[in-house]
Design an enzyme around this catalytic site. Structure first.
Site: not given
Length: 275
Positions: A2-3
């Site tokens: 998750p960015e």
DNA sequence: AGCCCATCCTGTCCGC
DNA sequence: TGCGGACAGGATGGGC
């Protein structure tokens, strides 16, 4: 996993389903989420009957604010997931917390295989203090002059490390930094302060367009990333360098994509297209 | 100041 | 088929 774009996608899904809901209960299933990084001070009991006022994102952090001034500060790190699922579905051993709501058959689950992530129960002022002291500005909110100024202030750092540093600019991780640098035509080991004005412009544009496009496509699903309702993202289909070591560059069609460790992370780039 | 490395965990994949 | 090692979307802290 998750960015910024993935976290944005998760938050958008949770917001539409959960804002305004009243909490029935918050339960932790694991005695510890992460030995090192968890700083919860409030008991889960505090959240009973409280209303979720707002859910938002800052960098890769997720923030929930509740009536009465309490909040949740959540970071998914590498393998964290935050999603809604039917309450009757049995949580597996990697599910560390669940939150149920009045009048909703689905519950919120926090699942994290590697346990690097955290879900901290804190008062809102503490959350805001942490977020503001630990995170630089949002990349999508920066104008060119501010971006250029920021590059100059940490000018000796390699541009890849610069993009990954959450204190400098918040939300970019290993995949998007490589994709951004490829599109800007800049080698990951160039010092941030030595980019020409033209390169700064290209970098700023590439950063924004990559992040916006990734948000539009609901993030990149590399192995098991799913959003708040279990949907996969589609931006991985647009990856031009990440995890393409040895394969021909999709721009020049000549050079093979190289992989080198830069800033302690695997970095993928085209030796011809990036200078 | 900035770089590299190990570390926190679990799972997967690859070579032998 | 098993076993050891490398590696994985993140971030920190220590040592140089």
């Amino acid at each position: 996993m998750p960015e910024l774009p993935e976290v944005e996608t998760v938050v958008a899904g949770l917001r539409s389903r959960l804002e305004g809901r009243r909490v029935r209960e918050l339960v932790f299933l694991s005695p510890h989420l992460s030995r090192k990084q968890s700083f919860s001070v409030l008991s889960p009991e505090v959240y009973r009957g409280k209303k979720i006022e707002r859910i938002w994102r800052r960098g890769k952090m997720i923030i929930f604010s509740f009536s009465g001034g309490c909040g949740l500060l959540i970071h998914l790190k590498m393998t964290g997931q935050l999603y809604l699922c039917p309450s009757e579905q049995f949580p597996d051993k990697h599910t560390h917390a669940r939150m149920t709501f009045s009048g909703l058959k689905e519950e919120l689950r926090f699942r994290d295989i590697r346990k690097f992530g955290f879900l901290d129960c804190l008062r809102m002022p503490e959350i805001l203090r942490r977020v503001n002291s630990e995170l630089g500005p949002e990349p999508l909110a920066l104008n060119l002059a501010e971006f250029r100024d920021l590059l100059g202030r940490h000018g000796r750092k390699k541009i890849k490390a610069w993009l990954l540093d959450q204190k400098i600019i918040a939300g970019i991780g290993n995949i998007y930094s490589d994709e951004i640098l490829f599109r800007a035509g800049i080698k990951p080991d160039r010092p941030a302060g030595e980019l020409s004005l033209d390169e700064v412009r290209k970098l700023s544009r590439a950063m924004k367009s990559v992040l916006r496009k990734a948000i539009e496509l609901k993030g990149s699903s590399i192995s098991d990333y799913v959003d708040a309702s279990g949907e996969k993202g589609r931006f991985q289909q647009k990856h031009l360098v990440y995890d393409r070591e040895g394969q021909p560059c999709l721009r020049c069609r000549k050079s093979a994509i190289r992989r080198e460790k830069i800033a302690g992370r695997s970095s993928f780039f085209c030796p011809s297209c990036q200078r």
